[in-house]
Scaffold this motif. Structure first.
Motif, mmCIF file in Angstrom:
data_model
loop_
_atom_site.group_PDB
_atom_site.id
_atom_site.type_symbol
_atom_site.label_atom_id
_atom_site.label_comp_id
_atom_site.label_asym_id
_atom_site.label_seq_id
_atom_site.Cartn_x
_atom_site.Cartn_y
_atom_site.Cartn_z
ATOM 1 N N GLY A 193 0.767 -1.099 0.044
ATOM 2 C CA GLY A 193 -0.051 -0.211 -0.062
ATOM 3 C C GLY A 193 0.880 1.167 -0.170
ATOM 4 O O GLY A 193 0.473 2.236 -0.730
ATOM 5 N N ALA A 194 1.829 1.351 0.938
ATOM 6 C CA ALA A 194 2.710 2.327 0.892
ATOM 7 C C ALA A 194 3.497 2.723 -0.467
ATOM 8 O O ALA A 194 3.580 3.743 -0.909
ATOM 9 C CB ALA A 194 3.691 2.295 1.895
ATOM 10 N N LEU A 195 4.135 1.663 -1.223
ATOM 11 C CA LEU A 195 4.608 1.775 -2.335
ATOM 12 C C LEU A 195 3.459 2.161 -3.429
ATOM 13 O O LEU A 195 3.800 3.000 -4.375
ATOM 14 C CB LEU A 195 4.999 0.354 -3.105
ATOM 15 N N ALA A 196 2.116 1.686 -3.456
ATOM 16 C CA ALA A 196 0.906 2.270 -4.209
ATOM 17 C C ALA A 196 0.880 3.799 -4.203
ATOM 18 O O ALA A 196 0.660 4.412 -5.223
ATOM 19 C CB ALA A 196 -0.292 1.470 -4.016
ATOM 20 N N GLY A 197 0.958 4.100 -2.779
ATOM 21 C CA GLY A 197 0.658 5.562 -2.583
ATOM 22 C C GLY A 197 1.767 6.435 -3.255
ATOM 23 O O GLY A 197 1.503 7.548 -3.816
ATOM 24 N N ALA A 198 2.840 5.732 -3.141
ATOM 25 C CA ALA A 198 4.147 6.717 -3.730
ATOM 26 C C ALA A 198 4.178 6.449 -5.197
ATOM 27 O O ALA A 198 4.319 7.674 -5.944
ATOM 28 C CB ALA A 198 5.368 6.061 -3.373
ATOM 29 N N ALA A 199 3.425 5.433 -5.743
ATOM 30 C CA ALA A 199 3.503 5.590 -7.174
ATOM 31 C C ALA A 199 2.306 6.478 -7.573
ATOM 32 O O ALA A 199 2.271 7.228 -8.737
ATOM 33 C CB ALA A 199 3.007 4.158 -7.620
ATOM 34 N N CYS A 200 1.288 6.586 -6.836
ATOM 35 C CA CYS A 200 0.221 7.656 -7.109
ATOM 36 C C CYS A 200 0.692 9.103 -7.165
ATOM 37 O O CYS A 200 0.196 10.034 -7.737
ATOM 38 C CB CYS A 200 -0.811 7.635 -6.177
ATOM 39 N N LEU A 201 1.864 9.375 -6.435
ATOM 40 C CA LEU A 201 2.240 10.743 -6.633
ATOM 41 C C LEU A 201 3.034 10.970 -7.748
ATOM 42 O O LEU A 201 3.302 12.324 -8.211
ATOM 43 C CB LEU A 201 3.300 10.717 -5.331
ATOM 44 N N ILE A 202 3.290 9.996 -8.759
ATOM 45 C CA ILE A 202 3.972 10.209 -9.955
ATOM 46 C C ILE A 202 2.940 9.970 -10.975
ATOM 47 O O ILE A 202 2.950 10.696 -11.970
ATOM 48 C CB ILE A 202 5.142 9.048 -10.139
ATOM 49 N N LYS A 203 2.000 8.989 -10.931
ATOM 50 C CA LYS A 203 0.916 8.495 -11.924
ATOM 51 C C LYS A 203 -0.298 8.441 -11.149
ATOM 52 O O LYS A 203 -0.653 7.455 -10.583
ATOM 53 C CB LYS A 203 1.636 7.089 -12.517
ATOM 54 N N PRO A 204 -1.227 9.540 -11.425
ATOM 55 C CA PRO A 204 -2.501 9.617 -10.717
ATOM 56 C C PRO A 204 -3.491 8.323 -11.016
ATOM 57 O O PRO A 204 -4.053 8.114 -10.331
ATOM 58 C CB PRO A 204 -3.072 10.834 -11.143
ATOM 59 N N GLN A 205 -3.005 7.702 -12.184
ATOM 60 C CA GLN A 205 -3.889 6.574 -12.388
ATOM 61 C C GLN A 205 -4.221 5.580 -11.653
ATOM 62 O O GLN A 205 -5.061 4.677 -11.459
ATOM 63 C CB GLN A 205 -3.474 6.013 -14.046
#
Length: 529
Positions: free
Chosen positions: A293-305
């Motif tokens: 989940g933490a990694l997914a949140g970090a990815a969302c900061l770069i790729k909102p999709q």
């Protein structure tokens, strides 16, 4: 195997593993600091006998020494790796399982035969420079494409412009028509690195991190495969050296996968995201849901999709994953608003709306939007336009909205799976859907298929969700997704809708989507077939 031979087999397997580790570590160390050491030797700053190695014959320019050292290290490393892997395969081939032998045969055919076929096709404007093998060679030499910086250049321009007070996207994206399409949260890491290393060293550091991201991808790919395999076949017995041989071929497949290499060669932040997805899937598969989940949140900061993963977690009642993802996303967004202001973030919504209404016709856009734009010949699909998107087309826009809704709704439907294989397939399906539902899904965005294939293959081969067609479907999807099929460009101006063949990567990903869906939908099939 007799008990007397077991210690000998274990010894040679360990020796091969140590040899591979030494070669790879030495090669990586040279790429990270070799040029700096040679420059210090050339300038007499290295000290002692190291200085004399070059000063005694300092008649060549520094670049010549770099080139000779590059060639020597690459030759020695390549020869050593080929020798050790050849010995490993020759010694243990007969005892290896059909799975391990099949992976090596498939990798050889896909890497060599397919690329030779493409080169022999006589396609115009095609050379070895656009194959996955050339991208692999660039990676092994620590190089990127000339002019690479597909993400770094617009990000640098955005950081420079943010010193002014005008809304960033209004001026940069709409007025100047610079294709800076990232959220402001993506600039936080770049801004931090620039402060840490200075503006002059920022680009080499970013390229170095992309190189390390590829290493991470190649490391986690066999980990994912082995973990998935152990769940699919818990009582599996292995011949000596077999796991090492399998891990080697899986890393090889990861480092020759065209979309992942394209991200690295272009200088794309997507290379980081591909590695992030690999770690994310591994964390999920091994029960580390909060880390995922933490990694997914970090990815969302770069790729909102990828923010749709939060909705997925809410519907599946994955509270640990949801809380970790939301926390990282909320912290990053708060810091970004403090730095860049609320209005700039609101302004970004206009960018997303504009992109969804237009999209890209250029053939590397492997989405429904790209397919429809090309089908209606709505824009040039063979040349990249640095400043313009495809013209607005009502049918393309309608098709884009409908397909995005279908991908997401189809994936979000259902409920939390108790079966471990079906549950992991559900997670991977959501990751893939977040990319395929986007109006713009470039080739390099599909680098996330590397960890998905590693996860999917053992499950699909064990459960056979399409019976005897499961393996052909898996092979076809990988071959379509892992290569640059330039012959499809011949259909760019073809009538009767034949240019849908330019969307070969999208169709390959669609096969993966269907396979994952079937694995999610049929958990009761475990152990059959």
């Amino acid at each position: 195997m007799s008990k007397s031979n077991a210690p000998v087999s274990l010894l040679w397997e360990r020796l091969v593993a140590v040899g591979l580790t030494v070669l790879i570590s030495g090669w990586a160390l040279y790429l990270l600091c070799g040029h700096a050491l040679i420059q210090a030797m050339y300038e007499g700053r290295a000290g002692g006998w190291l200085n004399r190695l070059i000063q005694d014959q300092a008649t060549w320019p520094l670049a010549r020494y770099w080139q000779k050292a590059d060639d020597l290290v690459f030759t020695v490393t390549a020869a050593g790796l080929l020798g050790l892997l050849g010995y490993l395969l020759a010694r243990g081939w007969r005892g290896f399982s059909a799975l391990t032998r099949g992976l090596w045969i498939f990798a050889s055919v896909n890497l060599v035969a397919v690329n030779v076929l493409l080169l022999a096709s006589g396609s115009p404007n095609f050379s070895v420079r656009r194959t996955s093998l050339h991208g692999t060679l660039n990676f092994l030499q620590g190089q990127q494409m000339a002019g690479g910086g597909d993400s770094w250049k617009p990000m640098r321009v955005a950081l420079e412009y943010l010193r002014m007070k005008q809304p960033l996207y209004t001026e940069l994206f709409f007025n100047r028509q610079t294709k800076f399409q990232y959220p402001l949260t993506s600039l936080l890491v770049i801004k931090g690195l620039r402060r840490l290393v200075g503006p002059d060293q920022l680009r080499p550091v970013l390229d170095g991190l992309s190189w390390l991201a590829m290493i991470l991808l190649a490391f986690f790919t066999p980990l994912l495969f082995e973990q998935s395999l152990s769940r699919a076949q818990p009582a599996r017995k292995e011949a000596p050296g077999e796991r090492l041989a399998r891990c080697a071929v899986l890393s090889l497949l990861a480092l020759t996968f065209y979309p992942a290499l394209r991200a690295y060669n272009l200088g794309q932040i997507q290379a980081w995201l591909n590695a992030l997805v690999a770690v994310q899937v591994w964390a999920w598969l091994t029960g580390r849901t909060r880390l995922a989940g933490a990694l997914a949140g970090a990815a969302c900061l770069i790729k909102p999709q990828q923010s749709v993963l939060l909705l997925w977690a809410l519907l599946r009642r994955r509270w640990g994953f949801l809380w970790a993802a939301f926390s990282v996303l909320a912290i990053g967004l708060t810091v970004s608003i403090v730095y860049y202001g609320w209005q700039n973030h609101v302004d970004y919504l206009r960018v997303l709306t504009f992109i969804s209404q237009h999209g890209e016709s250029y053939f590397p856009n492997q989405s429904v939007n790209g397919l429809l734009n090309r089908l209606f010949h709505n824009g040039n699909n063979l040349e990249w336009d640095y400043n313009h998107f495809a013209p607005f087309h009502p049918w393309v826009y309608a098709g884009t909205l409908l397909s995005s809704a279908l991908f997401l709704l189809w994936t979000l439907r259902g409920r939390r799976q108790r079966d471990a294989g079906a549950d992991t397939a559900d997670f991977a399906l959501m990751l893939l859907a977040s990319t395929m539902a986007s109006p713009v899904a470039w080739e390099h965005h599909y680098g996330l298929l590397v960890p998905i294939f590693a996860l999917l293959t053992p499950l699909a081969l064990q459960r056979r969700v399409f019976g005897r067609w499961t393996l052909p479907g898996l092979v076809a999807s990988y071959v379509l997704c892992s290569q640059y099929w330039t012959v499809a460009k011949w259909t760019a101006a073809a009538p009767y809708g034949l240019n849908i063949l330019q969307s070969y990567l999208f169709f390959g990903a669609l096969l993966v989507f269907v396979l994952l869906h079937q694995l999610r939908a049929q958990p009761a099939q475990a152990g059959k077939g």
